[in-house]
Design a protein around this motif. Structure first.
Motif, mmCIF file in Angstrom:
data_model
loop_
_atom_site.group_PDB
_atom_site.id
_atom_site.type_symbol
_atom_site.label_atom_id
_atom_site.label_comp_id
_atom_site.label_asym_id
_atom_site.label_seq_id
_atom_site.Cartn_x
_atom_site.Cartn_y
_atom_site.Cartn_z
ATOM 1 N N TRP A 99 -0.643 -10.012 3.435
ATOM 2 C CA TRP A 99 0.227 -7.977 3.356
ATOM 3 C C TRP A 99 0.788 -8.125 2.298
ATOM 4 C CZ3 TRP A 99 -0.602 -4.473 5.779
ATOM 5 C CH2 TRP A 99 -0.124 -2.672 5.207
ATOM 6 N N PRO A 100 1.559 -9.328 1.525
ATOM 7 C CA PRO A 100 2.343 -8.685 0.671
ATOM 8 C C PRO A 100 1.111 -8.006 -0.601
ATOM 9 C CG PRO A 100 3.515 -10.540 1.343
ATOM 10 C CD PRO A 100 2.328 -10.270 2.219
ATOM 11 N N GLU A 101 -0.717 -8.866 -0.341
ATOM 12 C CA GLU A 101 -1.645 -8.610 -2.116
ATOM 13 C C GLU A 101 -2.153 -7.569 -1.214
ATOM 14 O OE1 GLU A 101 -3.299 -12.111 -2.465
ATOM 15 O OE2 GLU A 101 -1.343 -13.198 -3.019
ATOM 16 N N MET A 102 -1.531 -6.935 -0.310
ATOM 17 C CA MET A 102 -2.384 -5.983 0.048
ATOM 18 C C MET A 102 -1.525 -4.308 0.221
ATOM 19 S SD MET A 102 -4.460 -7.933 3.848
ATOM 20 C CE MET A 102 -5.360 -6.799 4.024
ATOM 21 N N GLU A 103 -1.702 -3.901 -1.181
ATOM 22 C CA GLU A 103 -0.751 -2.556 -1.336
ATOM 23 C C GLU A 103 -1.184 -1.538 -1.151
ATOM 24 O OE1 GLU A 103 1.171 -2.799 -5.018
ATOM 25 O OE2 GLU A 103 2.071 -5.211 -4.856
ATOM 26 N N TYR A 104 -3.048 -1.564 -1.251
ATOM 27 C CA TYR A 104 -3.440 -0.180 -1.191
ATOM 28 C C TYR A 104 -3.471 0.036 1.019
ATOM 29 C CZ TYR A 104 -7.491 2.887 0.000
ATOM 30 O OH TYR A 104 -8.327 3.852 -0.027
ATOM 31 N N TYR A 105 -2.980 -1.107 1.383
ATOM 32 C CA TYR A 105 -2.952 -0.909 2.800
ATOM 33 C C TYR A 105 -1.769 -0.925 3.362
ATOM 34 C CZ TYR A 105 -7.819 -2.169 2.416
ATOM 35 O OH TYR A 105 -8.993 -2.599 2.007
ATOM 36 N N HIS A 106 -0.287 -0.678 2.854
ATOM 37 C CA HIS A 106 1.144 -0.504 2.673
ATOM 38 C C HIS A 106 1.135 0.802 4.051
ATOM 39 C CE1 HIS A 106 1.990 -4.476 1.069
ATOM 40 N NE2 HIS A 106 1.024 -4.583 1.544
ATOM 41 N N HIS A 107 0.825 1.944 2.881
ATOM 42 C CA HIS A 107 0.738 3.858 3.243
ATOM 43 C C HIS A 107 -0.617 3.708 3.020
ATOM 44 C CE1 HIS A 107 5.061 2.344 2.244
ATOM 45 N NE2 HIS A 107 4.670 2.074 1.266
ATOM 46 N N ALA A 108 -0.548 5.206 3.680
ATOM 47 C CA ALA A 108 -1.663 6.001 3.624
ATOM 48 C C ALA A 108 -2.206 6.753 2.507
ATOM 49 C CB ALA A 108 -1.527 7.204 4.335
ATOM 50 N N GLU A 109 -1.825 6.571 0.873
ATOM 51 C CA GLU A 109 -1.091 7.122 -0.348
ATOM 52 C C GLU A 109 -1.349 5.448 -1.190
ATOM 53 O OE1 GLU A 109 -2.382 9.460 -1.285
ATOM 54 O OE2 GLU A 109 -2.035 11.146 0.613
ATOM 55 N N PRO A 110 -2.035 5.369 -1.714
ATOM 56 C CA PRO A 110 -3.322 6.617 -2.027
ATOM 57 C C PRO A 110 -4.462 6.719 -1.555
ATOM 58 C CG PRO A 110 -3.014 3.971 -3.645
ATOM 59 C CD PRO A 110 -1.953 3.961 -2.605
ATOM 60 N N VAL A 111 -5.483 7.445 -1.953
ATOM 61 C CA VAL A 111 -6.326 7.692 -1.670
ATOM 62 C C VAL A 111 -7.315 6.768 -1.821
ATOM 63 C CG1 VAL A 111 -8.670 9.225 -1.254
ATOM 64 C CG2 VAL A 111 -6.346 9.935 -1.351
ATOM 65 N N VAL A 112 -7.154 6.511 -3.108
ATOM 66 C CA VAL A 112 -8.181 4.957 -3.553
ATOM 67 C C VAL A 112 -7.091 4.347 -4.282
ATOM 68 C CG1 VAL A 112 -10.343 6.096 -3.958
ATOM 69 C CG2 VAL A 112 -8.518 6.041 -5.997
ATOM 70 N N PRO A 113 -7.897 2.546 -4.133
ATOM 71 C CA PRO A 113 -7.270 2.004 -5.045
ATOM 72 C C PRO A 113 -5.981 2.254 -6.592
ATOM 73 C CG PRO A 113 -8.212 0.815 -3.884
ATOM 74 C CD PRO A 113 -8.926 2.169 -3.811
#
Length: 208
Positions: free
Chosen positions: A187-201
């Motif tokens: 989970w710590p390395e999956m920052e893109y998925y932590h919040h609805a934003e940003p839209v793209v990585p």
């Protein structure tokens, strides 16, 4: 010189052969120009019921709506490149009136990694209906992420077989406190998925 090709899809926009399409009451006829879909006409029992049109920056929206006014509903999609991603802005019209909007993002393999409806009046994202998707190296969808009203992480649905022992009839999803202990999951390395934003990585810039 442009070359127009015709192909077919089912109502979920998955490829069909012409023979398969001929057996269905509902199918989509796809018109592609130089390998890229330009418009999709959806039919049901021989009647045109919906149009999907991929708009270029120089295509006037008013002209598209006028040219295809015989379709009950028209969906205009606009593609934007963002490094290795394609963002598609979606605008749906009924009788010439805009009634729904949304955004989808696809990776370089064509996998949808983000989808979000947008209020057509306020232009705000509906974060509770926003999803991000994670795929393995074989393009299999492993995780679906859901978010709360303010775009904060809400829960995750997992299709990873390593997580089956942690699921049962009373627990079908994982909350934030569950994630640190999951095997085969960082989970710590999956920052893109932590919040609805940003839209793209992060570090991706849009280009027309």
């Amino acid at each position: 010189m442009t070359a127009t090709e015709i192909s077919y899809e089912n109502e979920f926009e998955r490829a069909l052969s012409p023979a398969q399409a001929a057996t269905l009451e509902r199918y989509i006829k796809v018109f592609s120009v130089n390998g890229m879909a330009k418009r999709k006409e959806e039919y049901r029992k021989g009647e045109r019921i919906h149009l999907i049109y991929y708009r270029d920056p120089d295509d006037p929206v008013e002209a598209i709506l006028a040219d295809y006014k015989l379709f009950p509903t028209i969906e205009i999609r606009e593609r934007h490149r963002a490094e290795n991603y394609i963002r598609v802005d979606d605008f749906e019209y009924a009788d010439g009136i805009l009634w729904a909007k949304g955004i989808s993002v696809f990776d370089h393999k064509g996998n949808e990694i983000y989808s979000s409806p947008i209020d057509a009046v306020t232009n705000r994202h509906d974060y509770e209906e926003t999803n991000k998707y994670f795929y393995n190296d074989h393009n299999k969808k492993l995780y679906v992420f859901w978010y709360g009203t303010n775009g904060q992480f809400s829960c995750m649905m997992s299709y990873n077989p390593n997580h089956d022992p942690y699921l049962n009839e009373f627990k079908q999803e994982f909350r934030l406190e569950d994630l640190p202990g999951l095997p085969d999951f960082n989970w710590p390395e999956m920052e893109y998925y932590h919040h609805a934003e940003p839209v793209v990585p992060a570090d991706s810039e849009f280009h027309e």
